[in-house]
Design an enzyme around this catalytic site. Structure first.
Site, mmCIF file in Angstrom:
data_model
loop_
_atom_site.group_PDB
_atom_site.id
_atom_site.type_symbol
_atom_site.label_atom_id
_atom_site.label_comp_id
_atom_site.label_asym_id
_atom_site.label_seq_id
_atom_site.Cartn_x
_atom_site.Cartn_y
_atom_site.Cartn_z
ATOM 1 N N LYS A 30 2.673 2.382 2.389
ATOM 2 C CA LYS A 30 2.704 2.927 3.864
ATOM 3 C C LYS A 30 4.082 2.187 4.813
ATOM 4 C CE LYS A 30 -1.880 4.060 4.932
ATOM 5 N NZ LYS A 30 -2.970 4.155 6.086
ATOM 6 N N LYS A 66 0.865 -1.216 -0.014
ATOM 7 C CA LYS A 66 -0.040 -0.028 -0.062
ATOM 8 C C LYS A 66 0.973 1.144 0.166
ATOM 9 C CE LYS A 66 -2.745 -0.873 3.578
ATOM 10 N NZ LYS A 66 -3.701 -0.583 4.475
#
Ligand code: C2G
Length: 153
Positions: free
Chosen positions: A47, A45
């Site tokens: 992140k 993602k």
């Protein structure tokens, strides 16, 4: 008939935006289950988490609104998760509005308004700013001490 709500997320640096979402989700049914993003899935993602998965899981499991937490490893497991958990509602904050409508053939899909002015990203920025401020103060102190040392020779 008990109603099960299912949601997903990273929930890093657990904050009031997460709490307000989870509280509303829990109020929509009788049971709330969370698919918690693993470290590997977070890198997919894009992140970088501060708090590792095991601690994020322990924090969520201590939350009164949550009945069960399982790992989210990829984008594609939702359909089988919904079937396994017999979820009646799949719900996310509305930054995801429309992204999961494809699941509406097997459960209700709901997007709830996000809580404004708080996010993990904002918290990280604030912590960095505080650190920079402290570093600046320490540098000033070192300059003053070096000047004083020079003055006394
Ligand atoms: N959220 C919110 N208000 C905020 C911050 C987050 O309502 N101020 C909600 C998000 O909309 C999301 C949930 O809290 O529904 C978790 O947010 P994140 O941890 O950022 O999760 P995200 O990275 O969006 O992961 O497969 C779905 C993804 O795993 C979702």
């Amino acid at each position: 008939m008990a109603k099960t709500v299912l949601t997903y997320g990273t929930f890093d640096l657990f904050h009031v935006g997460h709490v307000r979402l989870l509280r509303r989700l829990r109020q929509m049914g009788d049971r709330l289950i969370v698919g918690l993003s693993s470290e590997e899935f977070n890198s997919i993602k894009g992140k970088k988490t501060v708090i590792p998965y095991e601690f994020r899981k322990e924090i969520l499991e201590s939350c009164r609104y949550i009945d069960k937490v399982f790992p989210e490893h990829n984008w594609d497991q939702k359909r089988s998760d919904i079937a396994r958990e017999r979820a009646d509602i799949f719900a996310m904050g509305d930054d995801w509005a429309g992204k999961f409508d494809n699941l509406s053939d097997i459960c209700e899909v709901v997007y709830l308004p996000r809580t404004s002015d708080v996010s993990t990203t904002e918290l990280k920025k604030y912590m960095n700013a505080v650190n920079q401020e402290k570093l600046g103060a320490i540098r000033n102190m070192v300059d003053v001490l070096q000047a004083e040392l020079k003055a006394v020779g």
